[in-house]
Structures are given as C-alpha cells and as structure tokens.
Design a protein around this motif. Structure first.
Motif, PDB file in Angstrom:
ATOM      1  N   TRP A  27       0.835  -1.193   0.000  1.00  0.00           N
ATOM      2  CA  TRP A  27       0.000   0.000   0.000  1.00  0.00           C
ATOM      3  C   TRP A  27       0.873   1.248   0.000  1.00  0.00           C
ATOM      4  O   TRP A  27       1.935   1.273   0.602  1.00  0.00           O
ATOM      5  N   GLN A  28       0.403   2.293  -0.677  1.00  0.00           N
ATOM      6  CA  GLN A  28       1.093   3.580  -0.733  1.00  0.00           C
ATOM      7  C   GLN A  28       0.150   4.682  -0.268  1.00  0.00           C
ATOM      8  O   GLN A  28      -1.057   4.614  -0.504  1.00  0.00           O
ATOM      9  N   LEU A  29       0.721   5.692   0.372  1.00  0.00           N
ATOM     10  CA  LEU A  29      -0.071   6.825   0.818  1.00  0.00           C
ATOM     11  C   LEU A  29      -0.537   7.631  -0.388  1.00  0.00           C
ATOM     12  O   LEU A  29       0.252   8.000  -1.244  1.00  0.00           O
ATOM     13  N   VAL A  30      -1.843   7.866  -0.478  1.00  0.00           N
ATOM     14  CA  VAL A  30      -2.416   8.646  -1.564  1.00  0.00           C
ATOM     15  C   VAL A  30      -2.808  10.031  -1.066  1.00  0.00           C
ATOM     16  O   VAL A  30      -2.515  11.045  -1.689  1.00  0.00           O
ATOM     17  N   PHE A  31      -3.469  10.080   0.099  1.00  0.00           N
ATOM     18  CA  PHE A  31      -3.983  11.347   0.624  1.00  0.00           C
ATOM     19  C   PHE A  31      -4.124  11.231   2.136  1.00  0.00           C
ATOM     20  O   PHE A  31      -4.418  10.163   2.658  1.00  0.00           O
ATOM     21  N   GLN A  32      -3.914  12.351   2.812  1.00  0.00           N
ATOM     22  CA  GLN A  32      -4.041  12.369   4.269  1.00  0.00           C
ATOM     23  C   GLN A  32      -4.623  13.708   4.692  1.00  0.00           C
ATOM     24  O   GLN A  32      -4.266  14.747   4.154  1.00  0.00           O
ATOM     25  N   THR A  33      -5.530  13.678   5.655  1.00  0.00           N
ATOM     26  CA  THR A  33      -6.091  14.914   6.182  1.00  0.00           C
ATOM     27  C   THR A  33      -6.286  14.767   7.686  1.00  0.00           C
ATOM     28  O   THR A  33      -6.475  13.659   8.190  1.00  0.00           O
ATOM     29  N   ILE A  34      -6.231  15.887   8.391  1.00  0.00           N
ATOM     30  CA  ILE A  34      -6.449  15.892   9.830  1.00  0.00           C
ATOM     31  C   ILE A  34      -7.791  16.552  10.105  1.00  0.00           C
ATOM     32  O   ILE A  34      -8.062  17.640   9.606  1.00  0.00           O
ATOM     33  N   ARG A  60     -15.637  18.001  17.850  1.00  0.00           N
ATOM     34  CA  ARG A  60     -16.028  18.163  19.247  1.00  0.00           C
ATOM     35  C   ARG A  60     -16.056  16.795  19.923  1.00  0.00           C
ATOM     36  O   ARG A  60     -16.495  15.813  19.348  1.00  0.00           O
ATOM     37  N   TYR A  61     -15.605  16.764  21.160  1.00  0.00           N
ATOM     38  CA  TYR A  61     -15.573  15.543  21.952  1.00  0.00           C
ATOM     39  C   TYR A  61     -16.215  15.822  23.300  1.00  0.00           C
ATOM     40  O   TYR A  61     -15.718  16.639  24.072  1.00  0.00           O
ATOM     41  N   MET A  62     -17.334  15.211  23.575  1.00  0.00           N
ATOM     42  CA  MET A  62     -18.047  15.336  24.845  1.00  0.00           C
ATOM     43  C   MET A  62     -18.301  16.802  25.232  1.00  0.00           C
ATOM     44  O   MET A  62     -17.944  17.238  26.307  1.00  0.00           O
ATOM     45  N   LEU A  63     -18.838  17.564  24.347  1.00  0.00           N
ATOM     46  CA  LEU A  63     -19.333  18.920  24.538  1.00  0.00           C
ATOM     47  C   LEU A  63     -18.271  20.003  24.665  1.00  0.00           C
ATOM     48  O   LEU A  63     -18.367  21.033  24.034  1.00  0.00           O
ATOM     49  N   PHE A  64     -17.236  19.818  25.469  1.00  0.00           N
ATOM     50  CA  PHE A  64     -16.299  20.903  25.746  1.00  0.00           C
ATOM     51  C   PHE A  64     -14.940  20.771  25.076  1.00  0.00           C
ATOM     52  O   PHE A  64     -14.210  21.749  24.974  1.00  0.00           O
ATOM     53  N   TRP A  65     -14.540  19.600  24.675  1.00  0.00           N
ATOM     54  CA  TRP A  65     -13.190  19.359  24.181  1.00  0.00           C
ATOM     55  C   TRP A  65     -13.172  19.172  22.671  1.00  0.00           C
ATOM     56  O   TRP A  65     -14.168  18.860  22.053  1.00  0.00           O
ATOM     57  N   GLN A  66     -11.991  19.361  22.099  1.00  0.00           N
ATOM     58  CA  GLN A  66     -11.752  19.076  20.685  1.00  0.00           C
ATOM     59  C   GLN A  66     -10.834  17.859  20.601  1.00  0.00           C
ATOM     60  O   GLN A  66      -9.901  17.723  21.400  1.00  0.00           O
ATOM     61  N   ARG A  67     -11.101  16.995  19.646  1.00  0.00           N
ATOM     62  CA  ARG A  67     -10.313  15.783  19.459  1.00  0.00           C
ATOM     63  C   ARG A  67      -9.868  15.717  18.009  1.00  0.00           C
ATOM     64  O   ARG A  67     -10.667  15.912  17.100  1.00  0.00           O
ATOM     65  N   GLU A  68      -8.589  15.442  17.791  1.00  0.00           N
ATOM     66  CA  GLU A  68      -8.059  15.348  16.433  1.00  0.00           C
ATOM     67  C   GLU A  68      -7.947  13.892  15.993  1.00  0.00           C
ATOM     68  O   GLU A  68      -7.722  13.008  16.810  1.00  0.00           O
ATOM     69  N   ALA A  69      -8.095  13.713  14.708  1.00  0.00           N
ATOM     70  CA  ALA A  69      -7.912  12.391  14.100  1.00  0.00           C
ATOM     71  C   ALA A  69      -7.310  12.599  12.714  1.00  0.00           C
ATOM     72  O   ALA A  69      -7.489  13.653  12.103  1.00  0.00           O
ATOM     73  N   VAL A  70      -6.594  11.600  12.251  1.00  0.00           N
ATOM     74  CA  VAL A  70      -6.035  11.652  10.905  1.00  0.00           C
ATOM     75  C   VAL A  70      -6.751  10.588  10.067  1.00  0.00           C
ATOM     76  O   VAL A  70      -6.998   9.479  10.534  1.00  0.00           O
ATOM     77  N   ILE A  71      -7.142  10.985   8.867  1.00  0.00           N
ATOM     78  CA  ILE A  71      -7.773  10.061   7.918  1.00  0.00           C
ATOM     79  C   ILE A  71      -6.786   9.885   6.776  1.00  0.00           C
ATOM     80  O   ILE A  71      -6.392  10.860   6.132  1.00  0.00           O
ATOM     81  N   ILE A  72      -6.381   8.637   6.558  1.00  0.00           N
ATOM     82  CA  ILE A  72      -5.350   8.320   5.577  1.00  0.00           C
ATOM     83  C   ILE A  72      -5.954   7.442   4.493  1.00  0.00           C
ATOM     84  O   ILE A  72      -6.597   6.429   4.787  1.00  0.00           O
ATOM     85  N   THR A  73      -5.744   7.823   3.238  1.00  0.00           N
ATOM     86  CA  THR A  73      -6.175   7.011   2.110  1.00  0.00           C
ATOM     87  C   THR A  73      -4.943   6.350   1.502  1.00  0.00           C
ATOM     88  O   THR A  73      -3.977   7.037   1.167  1.00  0.00           O
ATOM     89  N   LEU A  74      -4.994   5.033   1.374  1.00  0.00           N
ATOM     90  CA  LEU A  74      -3.914   4.254   0.798  1.00  0.00           C
ATOM     91  C   LEU A  74      -4.366   3.657  -0.517  1.00  0.00           C
ATOM     92  O   LEU A  74      -5.558   3.415  -0.710  1.00  0.00           O
ATOM     93  N   GLY A  75      -3.434   3.420  -1.416  1.00  0.00           N
ATOM     94  CA  GLY A  75      -3.766   2.794  -2.690  1.00  0.00           C
ATOM     95  C   GLY A  75      -2.706   1.779  -3.091  1.00  0.00           C
ATOM     96  O   GLY A  75      -1.566   1.861  -2.690  1.00  0.00           O
ATOM     97  N   ARG A  76      -3.128   0.828  -3.918  1.00  0.00           N
ATOM     98  CA  ARG A  76      -2.159  -0.129  -4.510  1.00  0.00           C
ATOM     99  C   ARG A  76      -2.719  -0.663  -5.810  1.00  0.00           C
ATOM    100  O   ARG A  76      -3.886  -0.555  -6.108  1.00  0.00           O
TER     101      ARG A  76
END
Length: 71
Positions: free
Chosen positions: A44-51, A55-71
């Motif tokens: 697999w190779q990295l095609v695209f990535q975004t962060i 909102r997490y439980m009303l008051f907090w912010q939570r980050e996640a990375v979404i990675i698209t792979l291709g082959r």
C-alpha cells in the motif's frame, strides 16, 4: 499521478483519556507510523491524508487523521 486498482481508508484518533484529562493529547504518532509500516509491507502507498478536528463530549476538541492508501 499513479492509477491504483484498490483503495483503503484508515482512521487514527488521539486518545480519549488524554483529551478528557489534559484537554488535548495529540495524535498518536507511533501508532500511525506502525500502521503505515504494516500497510507498506503489503504494497500500500499513501495517496492522501487529512487531519480532522471535532467536538468531543461537549467541551473538548479531538483530532484524528484520515489516511487514504492505494495499490
């Protein structure tokens, strides 16, 4: 641009406990590195990535990375 015949999307989020206790804990870079290395061994190779930040439980912010792979 390379043409891939199949794609895979993976989602890696920061820990919920760190977000609750500290307000933010950052993305788990070692986990992200391990996941990418595992998929790279299977061709697999990295095609695209975004962060995303959401909102997490009303008051907090939570980050996640979404990675698209291709082959």
């Amino acid at each position: 641009m390379a043409n891939f015949s199949e794609y895979k999307v993976i989602h890696i989020a920061e820990g919920g406990c760190g977000t609750l206790l500290l307000g933010a804990s950052g993305l788990p870079l070692q986990k992200m590195e391990a996941e990418l290395n595992k998929y790279a061994q299977d061709g697999w190779q990295l095609v695209f990535q975004t962060i995303e930040s959401k909102r997490y439980m009303l008051f907090w912010q939570r980050e996640a990375v979404i990675i698209t792979l291709g082959r």
